[in-house]
Design a protein around this motif. Sequence first.
Motif, short mmCIF file in Angstrom:
data_model
loop_
_atom_site.label_atom_id
_atom_site.label_comp_id
_atom_site.label_asym_id
_atom_site.label_seq_id
_atom_site.Cartn_x
_atom_site.Cartn_y
_atom_site.Cartn_z
N ALA A 146 0.83 -1.21 0.00
CA ALA A 146 0.00 0.00 0.00
C ALA A 146 0.86 1.26 0.00
CB ALA A 146 -0.94 0.00 1.21
N PHE A 147 1.96 1.23 0.75
CA PHE A 147 2.82 2.41 0.80
C PHE A 147 3.74 2.53 -0.41
CE2 PHE A 147 1.12 2.71 5.02
CZ PHE A 147 1.08 4.07 5.23
N VAL A 148 4.10 1.43 -1.04
CA VAL A 148 4.79 1.52 -2.34
C VAL A 148 3.86 2.22 -3.32
CG1 VAL A 148 5.46 0.19 -4.39
CG2 VAL A 148 6.39 -0.43 -2.18
N PHE A 149 2.65 1.72 -3.41
CA PHE A 149 1.68 2.27 -4.35
C PHE A 149 1.41 3.75 -4.06
CE2 PHE A 149 -2.64 3.07 -5.89
CZ PHE A 149 -2.55 2.60 -7.19
N ALA A 150 1.16 4.07 -2.80
CA ALA A 150 0.87 5.46 -2.42
C ALA A 150 2.05 6.38 -2.74
CB ALA A 150 0.52 5.54 -0.93
N SER A 151 3.26 5.92 -2.45
CA SER A 151 4.45 6.76 -2.67
C SER A 151 4.69 7.01 -4.15
CB SER A 151 5.67 6.10 -2.04
OG SER A 151 5.51 5.99 -0.65
N VAL A 152 4.53 5.96 -4.96
CA VAL A 152 4.74 6.12 -6.41
C VAL A 152 3.63 6.99 -7.00
CG1 VAL A 152 4.83 4.89 -8.62
CG2 VAL A 152 6.09 4.00 -6.64
N LEU A 153 2.38 6.73 -6.61
CA LEU A 153 1.27 7.53 -7.12
C LEU A 153 1.43 9.00 -6.71
CD1 LEU A 153 -1.30 7.09 -8.81
CD2 LEU A 153 -2.56 6.88 -6.67
N ALA A 154 1.83 9.24 -5.48
CA ALA A 154 2.03 10.61 -5.00
C ALA A 154 3.17 11.30 -5.74
CB ALA A 154 2.30 10.61 -3.50
N HIS A 155 4.18 10.53 -6.11
CA HIS A 155 5.30 11.11 -6.86
C HIS A 155 4.87 11.54 -8.26
CE1 HIS A 155 9.31 11.75 -8.43
NE2 HIS A 155 9.01 10.94 -9.43
N VAL A 156 4.13 10.67 -8.94
CA VAL A 156 3.72 10.97 -10.32
C VAL A 156 2.52 11.92 -10.36
CG1 VAL A 156 2.93 9.93 -12.50
CG2 VAL A 156 4.66 8.75 -11.11
N TYR A 157 1.62 11.79 -9.40
CA TYR A 157 0.42 12.62 -9.32
C TYR A 157 0.35 13.27 -7.94
CZ TYR A 157 -0.96 9.84 -13.40
OH TYR A 157 -1.00 9.23 -14.63
N PRO A 158 1.13 14.32 -7.70
CA PRO A 158 1.19 14.93 -6.37
C PRO A 158 -0.15 15.41 -5.82
CG PRO A 158 2.88 15.85 -7.81
CD PRO A 158 2.02 14.97 -8.65
N SER A 159 -1.09 15.74 -6.69
CA SER A 159 -2.38 16.26 -6.22
C SER A 159 -3.19 15.22 -5.45
CB SER A 159 -3.20 16.80 -7.39
OG SER A 159 -3.52 15.73 -8.29
N VAL A 160 -2.86 13.93 -5.59
CA VAL A 160 -3.60 12.89 -4.87
C VAL A 160 -2.79 12.29 -3.72
CG1 VAL A 160 -5.04 12.32 -6.87
CG2 VAL A 160 -2.92 11.05 -6.47
N ALA A 161 -1.68 12.91 -3.38
CA ALA A 161 -0.78 12.36 -2.36
C ALA A 161 -1.49 12.13 -1.02
CB ALA A 161 0.43 13.27 -2.17
N LEU A 162 -2.18 13.11 -0.53
CA LEU A 162 -2.84 12.97 0.78
C LEU A 162 -3.84 11.82 0.76
CD1 LEU A 162 -3.28 13.97 3.67
CD2 LEU A 162 -4.98 15.59 2.75
N LEU A 163 -4.67 11.77 -0.26
CA LEU A 163 -5.67 10.70 -0.36
C LEU A 163 -5.00 9.33 -0.42
CD1 LEU A 163 -8.58 9.73 -0.73
CD2 LEU A 163 -8.28 10.09 -3.20
N THR A 164 -3.96 9.18 -1.21
CA THR A 164 -3.32 7.87 -1.34
C THR A 164 -2.67 7.42 -0.04
OG1 THR A 164 -1.24 8.77 -2.21
CG2 THR A 164 -2.91 8.15 -3.81
N TYR A 165 -2.07 8.34 0.69
CA TYR A 165 -1.47 7.97 1.98
C TYR A 165 -2.54 7.65 3.03
CZ TYR A 165 3.27 8.84 0.42
OH TYR A 165 4.48 8.78 -0.24
N ILE A 166 -3.66 8.36 2.99
CA ILE A 166 -4.75 8.04 3.91
C ILE A 166 -5.27 6.63 3.63
CG2 ILE A 166 -7.16 8.59 4.49
CD1 ILE A 166 -6.36 11.58 4.23
#
Length: 175
Positions: free
Chosen positions: A115-135
């Motif tokens: 989950a944190f691999v996915f969230a970190s990579v998604l947040a890197h490529v799409y910073p606008s969704v970083a908070l949501l992905t980490y939550i």
Amino acid sequence: MLSIQTITAFDTSLFYWFQDRRQMHAGITTLSRNVSRLGDGVLYLLLGGLLALFEPQDGVSFLRLGLFAFVVELPLYLFLKNIIRRDRPCQRLDLKSVVTPLDKFGFPSGHAAAAFVFASVLAHVYPSVALLTYIIAILIGISRVVLGVHYPADIVAGAVVGIVCAKLCIGVVGG
């Protein structure tokens, strides 16, 4: 400095706190099952493929970086799990888990690592969704504690493994 016994006692107490909440609120079990399923892996691949298909530039970067990060994370997580060999709470404590774990050992949590691999990579490529992905990643981790298959420390360790692997791969591949 804290002893391993003190840390273990705190971890077990926190685990029981989550179990008490589950017992007090019937809907938490159902919610936790559903949130946990988000971390089973299918959704990661599906979302990566859809982004690559419909958002060719950043989506392809996300998919490439994500696959590389998972290729690094999975063997590291398995290595640590089989070296540390910490029993799951449902095996050590007088408690039946809500779901059946895939293996015997729980440290680090594979669901949390992924989950944190996915969230970190998604947040890197799409910073606008970083908070949501980490939550969502945090909720996946918490759901595993609620379901009785991980201690909170398993989740923290999995999160660290996932974030470190993702950041390492971001540094190597970019994105």
